[in-house]
Design an enzyme around this catalytic site. Structure first.
Site, PDB file in Angstrom:
ATOM      1  CE  LYS A   1     -12.178  15.317  12.528  1.00 38.37           C
ATOM      2  NZ  LYS A   1     -12.836  14.728  13.714  1.00 38.37           N
TER       3      LYS A   1
ATOM      4  CD  GLU B   1       3.583  11.240  15.104  1.00 38.22           C
ATOM      5  OE1 GLU B   1       3.763  10.059  15.428  1.00 38.22           O
ATOM      6  OE2 GLU B   1       4.503  12.068  15.040  1.00 38.22           O
TER       7      GLU B   1
ATOM      8  CB  CYS C   1      -0.321   4.534  18.348  1.00 39.49           C
ATOM      9  SG  CYS C   1       0.404   5.861  19.304  1.00 39.49           S
TER      10      CYS C   1
ATOM     11  CD  GLU D   1      -3.184   0.397  15.902  1.00 41.95           C
ATOM     12  OE1 GLU D   1      -3.952   0.695  14.967  1.00 41.95           O
ATOM     13  OE2 GLU D   1      -2.521   1.236  16.510  1.00 41.95           O
TER      14      GLU D   1
HETATM   15  P1  NAD Z   1      -9.260   7.318  13.040  1.00 42.85           P
HETATM   16  O1  NAD Z   1      -8.260   7.331  11.939  1.00 42.85           O
HETATM   17  O2  NAD Z   1     -10.520   6.582  12.834  1.00 42.85           O
HETATM   18  O3  NAD Z   1      -9.682   8.799  13.421  1.00 42.85           O
HETATM   19  C1  NAD Z   1      -8.724   9.779  13.760  1.00 42.85           C
HETATM   20  C2  NAD Z   1      -9.299  11.139  13.476  1.00 42.85           C
HETATM   21  O4  NAD Z   1      -9.511  11.271  12.082  1.00 42.85           O
HETATM   22  C3  NAD Z   1     -10.638  11.405  14.143  1.00 42.85           C
HETATM   23  O5  NAD Z   1     -10.678  12.757  14.532  1.00 42.85           O
HETATM   24  C4  NAD Z   1     -11.621  11.164  13.008  1.00 42.85           C
HETATM   25  O6  NAD Z   1     -12.828  11.849  13.172  1.00 42.85           O
HETATM   26  C5  NAD Z   1     -10.836  11.716  11.846  1.00 42.85           C
HETATM   27  N1  NAD Z   1     -11.204  11.279  10.498  1.00 42.85           N
HETATM   28  C6  NAD Z   1     -11.635  10.070  10.081  1.00 42.85           C
HETATM   29  N2  NAD Z   1     -11.802  10.083   8.735  1.00 42.85           N
HETATM   30  C7  NAD Z   1     -11.466  11.326   8.298  1.00 42.85           C
HETATM   31  C8  NAD Z   1     -11.404  11.974   7.034  1.00 42.85           C
HETATM   32  N3  NAD Z   1     -11.730  11.343   5.911  1.00 42.85           N
HETATM   33  N4  NAD Z   1     -10.999  13.250   6.994  1.00 42.85           N
HETATM   34  C9  NAD Z   1     -10.676  13.903   8.110  1.00 42.85           C
HETATM   35  N5  NAD Z   1     -10.691  13.361   9.336  1.00 42.85           N
HETATM   36  C10 NAD Z   1     -11.075  12.090   9.428  1.00 42.85           C
HETATM   37  O7  NAD Z   1      -8.465   6.800  14.309  1.00 42.85           O
HETATM   38  P2  NAD Z   1      -9.019   6.625  15.795  1.00 42.85           P
HETATM   39  O8  NAD Z   1      -9.823   5.377  15.835  1.00 42.85           O
HETATM   40  O9  NAD Z   1      -9.612   7.887  16.303  1.00 42.85           O
HETATM   41  O10 NAD Z   1      -7.646   6.430  16.588  1.00 42.85           O
HETATM   42  C11 NAD Z   1      -7.016   5.222  16.673  1.00 42.85           C
HETATM   43  C12 NAD Z   1      -5.856   5.147  15.700  1.00 42.85           C
HETATM   44  O11 NAD Z   1      -4.962   6.216  15.934  1.00 42.85           O
HETATM   45  C13 NAD Z   1      -5.045   3.885  15.883  1.00 42.85           C
HETATM   46  O12 NAD Z   1      -4.699   3.345  14.636  1.00 42.85           O
HETATM   47  C14 NAD Z   1      -3.801   4.394  16.610  1.00 42.85           C
HETATM   48  O13 NAD Z   1      -2.667   3.583  16.453  1.00 42.85           O
HETATM   49  C15 NAD Z   1      -3.632   5.728  16.022  1.00 42.85           C
HETATM   50  N6  NAD Z   1      -2.810   6.586  16.888  1.00 42.85           N
HETATM   51  C16 NAD Z   1      -1.546   6.899  16.492  1.00 42.85           C
HETATM   52  C17 NAD Z   1      -0.738   7.670  17.305  1.00 42.85           C
HETATM   53  C18 NAD Z   1       0.664   8.028  16.890  1.00 42.85           C
HETATM   54  O14 NAD Z   1       1.223   8.951  17.478  1.00 42.85           O
HETATM   55  N7  NAD Z   1       1.272   7.361  15.916  1.00 42.85           N
HETATM   56  C19 NAD Z   1      -1.231   8.132  18.537  1.00 42.85           C
HETATM   57  C20 NAD Z   1      -2.523   7.792  18.914  1.00 42.85           C
HETATM   58  C21 NAD Z   1      -3.311   7.027  18.067  1.00 42.85           C
END
Ligand code: NAD
Length: 485
Positions: free
Chosen positions: A181, A257, A291, A388
């Site tokens: 997804k 992650e 991130c 962040e």
């Molecule tokens: P997010 O957590 O809002 O969303 C990530 C994904 O989760 C999206 O596909 C979203 O649709 C989905 N999602 C949200 N709620 C959900 C639920 N209840 N069930 C299932 N899926 C759900 O994050 P974002 O804004 O898309 O990305 C930014 C974040 O990602 C930042 O905190 C960043 O640090 C982190 N990030 C971490 C890494 C790593 O490798 N550690 C890499 C890239 C981004």
């Protein structure tokens, strides 16, 4: 070329069991251009019933995929690597359109992201257990590695390609099937990737992609199903916690992650010009929406002004604009909420006593732009040092000595990336051991590498992606006790 030509009309649907199709109920989801807020196109908005169909397809394909020879699995990945790199320009344009990053930046992500396919095409044939004599003699110990089974992958919008290939590559290599997804803001790149894997010969059902806005119901339904054996998530710590809780009943294996709050340490003995070069990468890669982005610049008092002046000059000289336009260095942020969050953090930091070296004001619309900004003398406790930022803002806080620097660096709930600039080898070793982060960059602002184990500790999650370690996330160990000869 705008990259949208990578996808036919059908391929803006769901990819389930090797077939492209509409969502049950026919709902659609708009994809927005963050440079002006207009609708680029739309994709299927999958329902819970579609999610279950996708898991059914992954489960049905699991047994035969697990017994497909490793070389065959690897060759499919190698072909997909060639196809993606051969279409790098189109992928980069597509990603730039839906996410906002510049085309040059997106080309970098295509190269990085595709490399996970090449790396894991090579790892597919190196999955092996071990054989040993029991310490007391007599029996023999044998271990066998087996694929975990059907996986659920949830990816964020900031690296639409690489955050997918980091999971899909090792899972294919290990013999797992999957439901993916992508983030609803950036579904197009993942759909184009699915089309490439189909073209590369991946059997039906091994990879299934469901685009959906019903994220909560989607993950709850799939995680309640005992046929799902693994969840790998990249995204925010808040959502990560929800998914960890949801995994409890079925005890799914997890890779998390999550968010970061990377310190970027500059010591008094550092090459300040090199530190500024590194800071430009660690801060400005992906407009700060990474991130791994340097979040807190911790600089020794004696070099702080010089570092701030030089960084301010470089950041202030960047051109902000539409990611597809030539001469643009910095694209828009992902949405209006992101601009509001970054802007509020800067306002609060200034209120707390920080000085603006460059940037700091939201330009007039349209689009979700924020200018590269450098802040000096940011108090340690200011919210911008706690949270962040996920935007092009570099807050500088000063420190007095090494112990002070380590204490400040570790004073966060996060533990993903960290960066250190010093010319002292003994100090480098002390820092690498003392910093509570999954990754430490020494005199470099770029740590991501497909051959390296990427991941965090504390609220940044657990599990590793990339390197030899990355495939272990998709393998179970069976121990076989054998009688001695
Ligand atoms: P997010 O957590 O809002 O969303 C990530 C994904 O989760 C999206 O596909 C979203 O649709 C989905 N999602 C949200 N709620 C959900 C639920 N209840 N069930 C299932 N899926 C759900 O994050 P974002 O804004 O898309 O990305 C930014 C974040 O990602 C930042 O905190 C960043 O640090 C982190 N990030 C971490 C890494 C790593 O490798 N550690 C890499 C890239 C981004």
């Amino acid at each position: 070329m705008n990259g949208l030509d990578l996808l036919g009309p059908q391929q803006r649907g769901l990819f389930i069991g090797g077939t492209w199709r509409d969502a049950a109920g026919g709902k659609r989801l708009d994809v927005i251009d963050p440079a002006d807020g207009s609708v680029l196109t739309d994709v299927a908005d999958g329902s819970v019933a579609d999610a279950v169909d996708a898991l059914d397809a992954a489960v049905a394909a699991q047994a035969s995929w697990a017994t497909t020879p490793p070389r065959e699995r690897g060759e499919i990945l190698r072909t997909a690597f060639s196809l993606v790199t051969g279409r790098a320009e189109q992928f980069a344009h597509l990603m730039s359109l839906e996410m906002g990053k510049t085309v040059a930046e997106a080309e970098g992500e295509v190269a990085y992201g595709a490399e996970f396919f090449r790396w894991y095409s090579e790892e597919a044939v190196r999955i092996h257990g071990r054989w040993m004599q029991a310490p007391g003699g007599g029996s023999r110990l044998l271990t066998i590695k087996k694929p975990v089974g059907p996986c659920l992958f949830i990816t964020p919008w900031n690296f639409p390609l690489a955050m997918g290939t980091r999971k899909i590559g090792p899972a294919i290599a290990a013999g797992c099937t999957m439901v993916v997804k992508p983030a609803s803001q950036t579904p197009l790149t993942m759909l184009a990737l699915a089309a490439v894997l189909e073209e590369a010969g991946l059997p039906a059902g091994v990879l299934n992609v469901v685009t959906t806005s019903h994220t909560g119901e989607f993950s709850q339904t799939l995680q309640a199903d005992d046929r799902l054996r693994k969840v790998s998530f990249t995204g925010s710590t808040g959502v990560g916690r929800v998914l960890v809780r949801q995994s409890a009943d079925q005890l799914q294996r997890l890779s998390m992650e999550l968010g970061g709050n990377a310190p970027f340490l500059v010591f008094e003995d550092a090459d300040v010009d090199a530190a500024v070069d590194g800071a430009m990468v660690a801060k400005m890669r992906n407009m700060g929406e990474a991130c791994t982005a340097a979040n807190r610049f911790l600089v020794h008092r004696s070099v702080a002004q010089e570092f701030a002046d030089k960084l301010g000059k470089r950041m202030g000289g960047l051109t902000v604009g539409r990611g597809q336009d030539t001469g643009v260095d910095v694209g828009p942020l992902i949405d209006e909420r992101a601009v509001e969050t970054v802007s509020q953090l800067v306002t609060d930091a200034v209120h707390d006593g920080a000085t603006v070296v460059c940037g700091g004001a939201v330009p007039d619309g349209p689009g979700y732009f924020y200018p590269p900004t450098v802040l000096l003398d940011v108090p340690v406790e200011s919210e911008i040092n706690v949270q962040e930022i996920f935007g092009p803002v570099a807050p500088i806080t000063t420190f007095e000595g090494e112990a002070d620097a380590i204490r400040l660096a570790n004073d966060t709930e996060y533990g993903l990336a960290s960066y250190v600039y010093t010319r002292d080898l003994a100090r480098t070793i002390r820092l690498a051991e003392a910093l509570e982060f999954g990754m430490v960059g020494v005199n470099t602002g770029l740590i991501s590498n497909p051959a390296a184990p990427f991941g965090g500790v504390k609220s940044s999650g657990f599990g590793r992606e990339g390197g030899f370690e990355g495939i272990e996330e998709y393998l179970e160990t069976t121990y076989v006790a054998l009688p001695g000869g």
